[in-house]
Design a protein around this motif. Structure first.
Motif, short mmCIF file in Angstrom:
data_model
loop_
_atom_site.label_atom_id
_atom_site.label_comp_id
_atom_site.label_asym_id
_atom_site.label_seq_id
_atom_site.Cartn_x
_atom_site.Cartn_y
_atom_site.Cartn_z
N THR A 1 0.79 -1.15 -0.13
CA THR A 1 -0.08 0.01 0.28
C THR A 1 1.06 1.35 0.01
N GLY A 2 1.98 1.23 0.49
CA GLY A 2 2.76 2.19 0.62
C GLY A 2 2.52 3.37 1.72
N GLY A 3 2.17 2.64 2.68
CA GLY A 3 1.93 3.13 4.09
C GLY A 3 3.25 3.37 4.93
N ILE A 4 3.05 3.94 6.17
CA ILE A 4 4.12 4.45 6.70
C ILE A 4 4.60 3.17 7.94
N GLY A 5 3.85 1.89 7.83
CA GLY A 5 4.28 0.94 8.88
C GLY A 5 5.47 0.03 8.13
N LYS A 6 5.73 -0.24 6.86
CA LYS A 6 6.95 -0.63 6.43
C LYS A 6 8.07 0.22 6.47
N SER A 7 7.84 1.42 6.31
CA SER A 7 8.85 2.49 6.58
C SER A 7 9.36 2.50 7.98
N PHE A 8 8.49 2.49 9.14
CA PHE A 8 8.93 2.49 10.27
C PHE A 8 9.90 1.03 10.39
N VAL A 9 9.24 -0.16 10.12
CA VAL A 9 10.25 -1.19 10.28
C VAL A 9 11.44 -1.28 9.48
N ASP A 10 11.51 -0.49 8.42
CA ASP A 10 12.87 -0.54 7.40
C ASP A 10 13.88 0.53 8.46
N SER A 11 13.09 1.40 8.97
CA SER A 11 14.12 2.41 9.45
C SER A 11 14.69 1.87 10.68
N ALA A 12 14.11 1.05 11.45
CA ALA A 12 14.77 0.26 12.70
C ALA A 12 15.74 -0.78 12.23
N LEU A 13 15.25 -1.28 11.29
CA LEU A 13 16.51 -2.51 10.72
C LEU A 13 17.62 -1.68 9.88
N ASN A 14 17.37 -0.61 9.48
CA ASN A 14 18.64 0.14 8.93
C ASN A 14 19.31 1.30 9.54
N ARG A 15 18.82 1.27 11.07
CA ARG A 15 19.22 2.28 12.12
C ARG A 15 19.02 3.84 11.48
N ASP A 16 18.01 3.97 10.74
CA ASP A 16 17.75 5.46 10.07
C ASP A 16 17.02 6.14 11.29
N TYR A 17 17.72 6.69 12.18
CA TYR A 17 17.21 7.47 13.38
C TYR A 17 16.19 8.56 13.00
N ALA A 18 16.57 9.33 11.77
CA ALA A 18 15.39 10.33 11.99
C ALA A 18 14.12 9.71 11.41
N VAL A 19 14.30 8.79 10.57
CA VAL A 19 12.82 8.50 10.38
C VAL A 19 12.07 7.70 11.29
N MET A 20 12.93 6.82 12.21
CA MET A 20 12.34 6.36 13.42
C MET A 20 11.78 7.31 14.31
N MET A 21 12.46 8.61 14.64
CA MET A 21 12.14 9.62 15.58
C MET A 21 10.82 10.17 14.97
N GLY A 22 10.86 10.41 13.47
CA GLY A 22 9.64 11.15 13.28
C GLY A 22 8.37 10.16 13.21
N ILE A 23 8.60 9.21 13.10
CA ILE A 23 7.39 8.34 13.26
C ILE A 23 6.81 8.20 14.62
N THR A 24 7.78 7.78 15.43
CA THR A 24 7.89 7.86 16.95
C THR A 24 7.05 8.88 17.67
N ILE A 25 7.25 10.27 16.97
CA ILE A 25 6.47 11.21 17.58
C ILE A 25 5.08 11.30 16.93
N LEU A 26 4.89 10.96 15.76
CA LEU A 26 3.66 10.82 15.37
C LEU A 26 2.84 9.94 16.05
N LEU A 27 3.41 8.83 16.26
CA LEU A 27 2.52 7.87 17.13
C LEU A 27 2.35 8.36 18.34
N GLY A 28 3.38 8.81 19.21
CA GLY A 28 3.13 9.40 20.46
C GLY A 28 1.87 10.51 20.52
N THR A 29 2.18 11.45 19.63
CA THR A 29 1.21 12.51 19.61
C THR A 29 -0.41 11.85 19.17
#
Length: 307
Positions: A257-285
């Protein structure tokens, strides 16, 4: 109520800051880095990369810089994995898709789940009760990672009715299977909670009093039984709504679908700090916001609650 809402919003700010700082520290404490995952990088190149993204600075300075960029400019920074894209671009591209099928899944789960639960409670020990409970149990034992490939096998490969992947805002056929796969398990939980709560409410004193006064059954159910019976359901809907809105990795993987779920997991596997933090803030908000909405609805349904 207004004072309560303002207090909750005031508490939300330090809560988000604590979430950001804790996530930031935990990601940087873990061994490895975004540029050391696949192969060894020459020390000179690694030093240049760390300097470009500010990873060579002390941790407290990185946190302070990140917080300033987010609060002052709403800028989550560049992605470490996708060199030509920023975190804002990734979220802006994936979140509308996730929001669409997540919201549709939420509406479907609530309408079907509440209807099944109320029907099962009113027609207790009848064939309708057994049918509703059977549907709920069947949906509960088929989580989305099982439901998704089954739907593809049936509706795409066998019947050729629906596309097996991709996404289009203009073609509802792309919505049907992601919505079904994401909503079924939540629908089953809502139906189970609604049935139990409705049975308890129907045996309470005020319902017996309403029956003794000769009120119509429909009026008793809709005006006197349904609202108090929905209180446990509403408590469940807060985190459930956030879970469905923020998307599912399984749905994104199986239906592309191109949603953010896969982007979140990929960022965790790739240690992409910025993407992980952005989605984490979105989830927390979203979590804080919809928990506040649930509390407000809770007070509206039950007048005995005073904040």
């Amino acid at each position: 109520m207004i004072v309560y809402i303002l207090k909750r919003l005031a508490i939300a700010i330090p809560t988000l800051l604590t979430l950001i700082i804790a996530s930031f520290v935990l990601m940087h404490v873990a061994p490895g880095g975004p540029f050391t995952a696949e192969r060894a990088v020459p020390p000179e190149v690694l030093a240049n990369l760390n300097a470009k993204y500010g990873l060579d600075q002390p941790l407290w300075r990185q946190i302070a810089t990140y917080l300033w960029n987010v609060v002052a400019h709403f800028d989550f920074g560049p992605s470490f994995t996708y060199k030509d894209r920023s975190v804002n671009d990734i979220i802006a591209q994936g979140f509308p898709v996730t929001l669409t099928y997540g919201f549709l899944s939420f509406i479907t789960a609530v309408l079907v789940g509440v209807s099944l639960g109320v029907t099962a409670a009113i027609k207790r020990n009848s064939w309708l009760d057994y049918l509703a409970v059977g549907i709920s149990i069947g949906a509960q034992v088929l989580p989305n990672f099982v439901m998704a490939p089954i739907l593809v096998l049936i509706f795409t490969l066998s019947l050729h009715w629906l596309p097996g992947g991709g996404w289009s805002f203009d073609d509802p056929r792309f919505w049907i299977m992601p919505v079904i796969a994401l909503s079924t398990s939540y629908m089953a939980s809502i139906a189970r909670i609604t049935r139990s709560s409705m049975l308890e409410t129907l045996s309470s004193n005020h319902i017996r009093t309403a029956r003794a006064k000769g009120l119509p059954k429909r009026k008793i159910i809709l005006r006197h039984a349904l609202k108090p019976a929905l209180l446990p359901v509403i408590s469940y809907l807060g985190p459930a709504f956030v879970s469905m809105i923020t998307g599912s990795v399984i749905v994104d993987v199986y239906f592309t679908t191109g949603g953010i779920g896969k982007s979140f997991v990929d960022s965790a596997l790739n240690r992409d700090y910025a993407v992980m933090m952005g989605i984490t803030i979105l989830l927390g908000t979203l979590t804080i916001l919809f928990n506040l909405v649930v509390d407000i609805i809770y007070g509206w349904i039950d007048p005995k609650i005073r904040y």
